[in-house]
Write a protein that holds these residues in place. Structure first.
Motif, short mmCIF file in Angstrom:
data_model
loop_
_atom_site.label_atom_id
_atom_site.label_comp_id
_atom_site.label_asym_id
_atom_site.label_seq_id
_atom_site.Cartn_x
_atom_site.Cartn_y
_atom_site.Cartn_z
N ALA A 71 0.74 -1.31 -0.03
CA ALA A 71 0.04 -0.01 0.21
C ALA A 71 0.71 1.27 -0.03
CB ALA A 71 -1.15 0.18 1.03
N ASP A 72 0.52 2.21 -0.58
CA ASP A 72 1.08 3.34 -1.02
C ASP A 72 0.64 4.61 0.08
OD1 ASP A 72 2.71 2.84 -3.53
OD2 ASP A 72 0.53 2.44 -3.93
N ALA A 73 -0.40 4.30 0.76
CA ALA A 73 -0.94 5.45 1.86
C ALA A 73 -1.89 4.53 2.53
CB ALA A 73 -1.54 6.46 1.14
N PHE A 74 -2.12 5.10 3.76
CA PHE A 74 -3.03 4.36 4.80
C PHE A 74 -3.71 5.18 5.56
CE2 PHE A 74 -3.21 3.32 9.29
CZ PHE A 74 -3.75 2.20 9.32
N VAL A 75 -5.20 5.14 5.54
CA VAL A 75 -6.10 6.06 6.46
C VAL A 75 -7.03 5.35 7.24
CG1 VAL A 75 -7.97 7.70 6.13
CG2 VAL A 75 -6.18 7.80 4.38
N SER A 76 -6.91 5.45 8.45
CA SER A 76 -8.01 4.81 9.44
C SER A 76 -9.20 5.25 9.54
CB SER A 76 -7.24 4.92 10.82
OG SER A 76 -7.07 6.00 11.28
N LYS A 77 -10.07 4.20 9.56
CA LYS A 77 -11.61 4.37 9.98
C LYS A 77 -11.89 4.44 11.48
CE LYS A 77 -13.02 1.38 6.33
NZ LYS A 77 -13.62 -0.14 6.18
N PRO A 78 -12.73 5.49 11.73
CA PRO A 78 -13.57 6.31 11.09
C PRO A 78 -12.48 7.22 10.30
CG PRO A 78 -13.97 6.85 13.08
CD PRO A 78 -13.11 5.65 13.32
N ILE A 79 -13.03 7.73 8.97
CA ILE A 79 -12.04 8.35 8.15
C ILE A 79 -12.19 10.06 8.59
CG2 ILE A 79 -11.88 6.97 6.37
CD1 ILE A 79 -13.72 9.19 4.92
N SER A 80 -11.07 10.63 8.30
CA SER A 80 -11.47 12.33 8.48
C SER A 80 -11.71 12.65 6.96
CB SER A 80 -10.23 12.90 9.02
OG SER A 80 -10.01 14.07 8.48
N VAL A 81 -12.63 13.18 6.55
CA VAL A 81 -12.98 13.61 5.27
C VAL A 81 -11.77 14.25 4.48
CG1 VAL A 81 -14.48 14.78 3.63
CG2 VAL A 81 -15.36 13.44 5.63
N ALA A 82 -11.18 15.45 5.28
CA ALA A 82 -10.16 16.17 4.80
C ALA A 82 -8.91 15.24 4.68
CB ALA A 82 -9.92 17.24 5.86
N ARG A 83 -8.50 14.52 5.59
CA ARG A 83 -7.42 13.57 5.43
C ARG A 83 -7.57 12.72 4.23
NH1 ARG A 83 -4.57 9.00 8.01
NH2 ARG A 83 -2.55 9.06 7.21
N PHE A 84 -8.81 12.13 4.12
CA PHE A 84 -9.09 11.12 2.97
C PHE A 84 -8.83 11.70 1.43
CE2 PHE A 84 -11.99 9.34 0.10
CZ PHE A 84 -11.75 7.89 0.02
N VAL A 85 -9.34 12.92 1.45
CA VAL A 85 -9.12 13.68 0.30
C VAL A 85 -7.78 14.07 0.07
CG1 VAL A 85 -10.05 15.74 -1.08
CG2 VAL A 85 -11.61 14.41 0.06
N ASP A 86 -7.22 14.41 1.10
CA ASP A 86 -5.68 14.88 0.99
C ASP A 86 -4.87 13.61 0.41
OD1 ASP A 86 -6.27 17.52 1.63
OD2 ASP A 86 -5.53 17.32 3.77
N GLU A 87 -4.99 12.41 1.10
CA GLU A 87 -4.32 11.40 0.67
C GLU A 87 -4.53 11.15 -0.89
OE1 GLU A 87 -1.82 9.78 1.99
OE2 GLU A 87 -1.96 10.75 4.00
N VAL A 88 -5.83 11.09 -1.37
CA VAL A 88 -6.37 10.67 -2.59
C VAL A 88 -5.36 11.83 -3.34
CG1 VAL A 88 -8.07 10.82 -4.45
CG2 VAL A 88 -8.25 9.64 -2.18
N ASN A 89 -5.65 12.98 -3.22
CA ASN A 89 -4.73 14.03 -4.13
C ASN A 89 -3.05 13.89 -3.99
OD1 ASN A 89 -7.21 15.67 -5.14
ND2 ASN A 89 -7.12 16.60 -3.31
N ALA A 90 -2.67 13.43 -2.83
CA ALA A 90 -1.38 13.22 -2.80
C ALA A 90 -0.77 12.10 -3.65
CB ALA A 90 -1.13 12.92 -1.24
N LEU A 91 -1.64 11.14 -3.86
CA LEU A 91 -1.38 9.86 -4.46
C LEU A 91 -1.52 10.22 -6.16
CD1 LEU A 91 -2.72 7.13 -2.30
CD2 LEU A 91 -0.31 7.56 -2.77
N LEU A 92 -2.40 11.05 -6.27
CA LEU A 92 -2.53 11.40 -7.92
C LEU A 92 -1.96 12.41 -8.27
CD1 LEU A 92 -6.40 10.61 -7.91
CD2 LEU A 92 -4.74 9.01 -8.77
#
Length: 120
Positions: free
Chosen positions: A99-120
């Motif tokens: 895995a290139d990134a890791f987000v724990s549940k329950p998610i933080s919406v901001a962190r989720f979107v930030d991680e997606v953007n960082a990977l793309l």
């Protein structure tokens, strides 16, 4: 052209949340409810990113990550693991699987979107 995200999640509410969040940020999504279909769906969809739950019925998300990373057509696709397993050892195991990134549940919406953007 919108970036494509394959979302592998067996929990219907989480799947809807992840897909809705991604669509709101102008990503194209492909939901996958059954992990046993994830690799075939990824080969057909050609995602720019895979969001992967780790705790899936029938197949481990860790095993799926390893399969994807060993597949010639998919191995360069970044994978963001999203899981309730939040310990340091869990993150190490998930990253060791590929895995290139890791987000724990329950998610933080901001962190989720930030991680997606960082990977793309």
């Amino acid at each position: 052209m919108a970036k494509r995200v394959l979302v592998v999640e067996d929990n219907e509410l989480n799947l809807k949340l992840f897909c809705d969040l991604l669509r709101a940020h102008e990503f194209e999504t492909e939901p996958v409810r059954d992990g046993r279909e994830a690799v075939d769906k990824a080969r057909a969809f050609f995602p720019d990113l895979i969001v992967m739950d780790i705790q899936l019925p029938h197949v481990s998300g860790l095993d799926l990550i390893e399969q994807i990373k060993s597949d010639e057509a998919l191995k360069r696709t970044p994978i963001m693991a999203v899981t309730a397993y939040a310990g340091r050892e869990d993150e190490d195991r998930i990253r060791a699987a590929g895995a290139d990134a890791f987000v724990s549940k329950p998610i933080s919406v901001a962190r989720f979107v930030d991680e997606v953007n960082a990977l793309l």
